[in-house]
Scaffold this motif. Sequence first.
Motif, PDB file in Angstrom:
ATOM      1  N   ALA A 297       0.835  -1.200   0.000  1.00 46.05           N
ATOM      2  CA  ALA A 297       0.000   0.000   0.000  1.00 46.05           C
ATOM      3  C   ALA A 297       0.869   1.249   0.000  1.00 46.05           C
ATOM      4  N   ALA A 298       1.980   1.211   0.748  1.00 48.37           N
ATOM      5  CA  ALA A 298       2.878   2.364   0.818  1.00 48.37           C
ATOM      6  C   ALA A 298       3.471   2.685  -0.549  1.00 48.37           C
ATOM      7  N   THR A 299       3.815   1.657  -1.323  1.00 50.81           N
ATOM      8  CA  THR A 299       4.407   1.925  -2.641  1.00 50.81           C
ATOM      9  C   THR A 299       3.423   2.665  -3.538  1.00 50.81           C
ATOM     10  N   CYS A 300       2.150   2.350  -3.424  1.00 54.25           N
ATOM     11  CA  CYS A 300       1.144   3.057  -4.229  1.00 54.25           C
ATOM     12  C   CYS A 300       1.025   4.510  -3.796  1.00 54.25           C
ATOM     13  N   VAL A 301       1.008   4.735  -2.489  1.00 55.43           N
ATOM     14  CA  VAL A 301       0.898   6.106  -1.973  1.00 55.43           C
ATOM     15  C   VAL A 301       2.122   6.927  -2.372  1.00 55.43           C
TER      16      VAL A 301
ATOM     17  N   ALA B 227       4.099   6.455  -4.977  1.00 55.39           N
ATOM     18  CA  ALA B 227       4.031   6.735  -6.415  1.00 55.39           C
ATOM     19  C   ALA B 227       3.037   7.860  -6.696  1.00 55.39           C
ATOM     20  N   GLU B 228       1.894   7.821  -6.017  1.00 64.37           N
ATOM     21  CA  GLU B 228       0.912   8.893  -6.179  1.00 64.37           C
ATOM     22  C   GLU B 228       1.485  10.234  -5.738  1.00 64.37           C
ATOM     23  N   GLY B 229       2.235  10.217  -4.627  1.00 62.45           N
ATOM     24  CA  GLY B 229       2.849  11.450  -4.141  1.00 62.45           C
ATOM     25  C   GLY B 229       3.837  12.025  -5.123  1.00 62.45           C
ATOM     26  N   GLU B 230       4.597  11.151  -5.762  1.00 60.78           N
ATOM     27  CA  GLU B 230       5.571  11.617  -6.752  1.00 60.78           C
ATOM     28  C   GLU B 230       4.859  12.212  -7.971  1.00 60.78           C
ATOM     29  N   VAL B 231       3.792  11.556  -8.411  1.00 60.82           N
ATOM     30  CA  VAL B 231       3.037  12.097  -9.552  1.00 60.82           C
ATOM     31  C   VAL B 231       2.393  13.419  -9.171  1.00 60.82           C
TER      32      VAL B 231
ATOM     33  N   THR C 227       0.967  16.178  -0.460  1.00 55.46           N
ATOM     34  CA  THR C 227       2.032  15.725  -1.349  1.00 55.46           C
ATOM     35  C   THR C 227       3.209  15.158  -0.570  1.00 55.46           C
ATOM     36  N   ILE C 228       3.679  15.881   0.455  1.00 51.39           N
ATOM     37  CA  ILE C 228       4.858  15.396   1.180  1.00 51.39           C
ATOM     38  C   ILE C 228       4.525  14.195   2.065  1.00 51.39           C
TER      39      ILE C 228
END
Length: 334
Positions: A149-153, A155-159, A178-179
Amino acid sequence: MTANASSTPPVSTSPLPLHAVVADDFNAVNRTIVEQLNSRVPLVATISQYIIESGGKRLRPLLVLLAARALGYDGDKHIALATLIEFMHTSTLLHDDVVDESHLRRGKQTANDSWGNAPSVLVGDFLYSRSFQMMVDVGSMRIMAILSAATCVIAEGEVQQLTNIGNPDISEADYFETIQGKTAMLFEASSHSGAVLAEASPEQERALQYYGRYLGLAFQLIDDLLDYQGDANAMGKNVGDDLTEGKPTLPLIHAMEKGTPEQAKLIRQAIRKGGLEQLDAVMDIVNATGALTYTRARAEEMADKALAQLDALPASPYRDTMAKLARLAVERKT
């Protein structure tokens, strides 16, 4: 710069003072990093080794070790967990530098500057894949759920950060969202997964989850402050890099909110355009509006919240080190 994977030199095993309480564990993590970097493709090991040895503090794996030990964990799976989280973090650095077209990280050439964008992205993918292999070895479905789940969050934060570039209309709430994704999430997942591994009580698990979240927010706030206040040699990157990239970080958001219409207009133009042509003028406004003082105050607020979570843990040298880490988050100069 080439190397044979089978003769990859060992990663430095000299812990920082902050790591002293888990020195043996930390050295075991370093040994595991070397073992897990093995690849039949020499360039994979070469680039992975380069970025992992580039001077980072290894705070995320440290959080795993401290969280587990603070709750009395006496097994050995925390070593693999700490290692795979370092690989996850390293892969994001490789991808970030490509996206940001960065040339310098921690005072060294970035991997993409040395080998090119394509190898950097693909080696980042390798490290992510290796981390998921190791996740299976840890053998906890709950930990796998937390980290996947963290990897998805993340990636979303980076986008989200990418879409924010050049946009001066980002609110403070947007900034924190974002941060939370791009930085704080992996801090949170590190301490949270360490707690789950140690079979924490629900109260302790939640406390360590939020400790990592607030710690990560504090670190990112100070990073964004140092971009306008730090020393380039100490930081290993140029002052004003965020403005160069058109990133609307909290110092600029607050300066636009508190400045005059003319001052806000100048910052808005600087964000849209990027570059350093107006850096001096922007710095003057940031200082005049107290934006750096405000950003530091928000960082201290987050560090205090992280410290408060530690009340759920029994007294130990590990808890003491976690408290020191929260204070370091706002006291550091790099």
